[in-house]
Design a protein around this motif. Structure first.
Motif, PDB file in Angstrom:
ATOM      1  N   HIS A   2       1.075   0.522   1.304  1.00  0.00           N
ATOM      2  CA  HIS A   2       0.528  -0.790   0.957  1.00  0.00           C
ATOM      3  C   HIS A   2      -0.545  -0.642  -0.119  1.00  0.00           C
ATOM      4  O   HIS A   2      -1.423   0.222  -0.027  1.00  0.00           O
ATOM      5  N   HIS A  24       7.180  -0.220  -2.429  1.00  0.00           N
ATOM      6  CA  HIS A  24       5.882  -0.368  -1.777  1.00  0.00           C
ATOM      7  C   HIS A  24       5.619  -1.830  -1.430  1.00  0.00           C
ATOM      8  O   HIS A  24       6.202  -2.739  -2.029  1.00  0.00           O
ATOM      9  N   SER A  25       4.715  -2.053  -0.484  1.00  0.00           N
ATOM     10  CA  SER A  25       4.263  -3.415  -0.204  1.00  0.00           C
ATOM     11  C   SER A  25       2.997  -3.672  -1.016  1.00  0.00           C
ATOM     12  O   SER A  25       2.185  -2.773  -1.212  1.00  0.00           O
ATOM     13  N   ALA A  66      -4.569  -0.320   3.433  1.00  0.00           N
ATOM     14  CA  ALA A  66      -4.110  -0.001   2.077  1.00  0.00           C
ATOM     15  C   ALA A  66      -4.307   1.475   1.751  1.00  0.00           C
ATOM     16  O   ALA A  66      -5.308   2.086   2.125  1.00  0.00           O
TER      17      ALA A  66
END
Length: 228
Positions: A2, A24-25, A66
């Motif tokens: 993330h 990816h997010s 993240a």
């Protein structure tokens, strides 16, 4: 993985699209809701309106999970403040800030925040391609560690270096040639390799040694072998 991006301009939206395409997010933060119109539907699933240095906004963007944070808004102060909050308050390891003023970029890198100084890096790259081999330009910084003590530079060797071995160059200037570009092709450097006309070298060394190299390239006291 993330990744949180602050700023949904051209750079931010391009980053978001590329990262999503890589699997990816991504969460994108911007104070202007109209900016999110740059995003494709698949990328716009997680957008947060607000200031990127606001902890609540960052939490809504998933900063607590993240792996990376990129501050690429159009404000230097906002970018560096947000980057420091992400690093220091939330422990995000991979943090980068876009900085327009190169003087600020150098200061912030010493604080441990990697930066991209857009104007300086772009100008350096263009200069060295329109006037290759101009000794006055010295070595172009491509990367610098957070402490500012180690740099990777792009170097166009002067004609007088043609035929010299990379090992000789490394010994003379206390640097390491990582790779070279020859006739448009990239190759890992070998110490026994000799410099050919038109080569572009990518070298790593201590900042003070790079400064010495720049001075020697600009000086008039070298003989034809390139030695001082």
């Amino acid at each position: 993985m993330h990744i949180v991006i602050m700023g949904c301009g051209r750079v931010g939206s391009t980053l978001a699209h590329t990262l999503v395409d890589l699997g990816h997010s991504v969460a994108v933060i911007d104070q202007d809701p109209e900016a999110f119109r740059r995003l494709r539907t698949a990328v716009a699933k997680h957008t947060v309106r607000g200031a990127g240095h606001d902890r609540e906004v960052l939490l809504n963007a998933g900063i607590d999970r993240a792996a990376a944070f990129a501050a690429v808004s159009n404000g230097d102060n906002s970018n560096i403040i947000a980057a420091r909050v992400a690093r220091e308050a939330f422990g995000v390891r991979n943090v980068v800030a876009r900085i327009y003023d190169p003087r600020r970029a150098e200061v912030y890198q010493r604080l441990g925040i990697p930066t991209v100084a857009t104007v300086r890096w772009t100008a350096d790259a263009i200069l060295r391609r329109v006037v290759p081999g101009d000794d006055r330009l010295g070595a172009a910084p491509e990367w610098q560690d957070a402490s500012g003590s180690l740099t990777m530079n792009e170097l166009t060797p002067p004609e007088r270096w043609t035929g010299r071995s990379l090992a000789e160059l490394e010994d003379d200037f206390r640097l390491r040639v990582v790779y070279l570009v020859r006739q448009g092709r990239i190759a890992l450097a070998r110490s026994e390799e000799t410099i050919a006309e038109g080569d572009v070298l990518h070298v790593v060394g201590r900042s003070r040694d790079m400064a010495d190299l720049t001075q020697r390239l600009a000086g008039r006291h070298e003989d034809e072998t390139g030695r001082g």
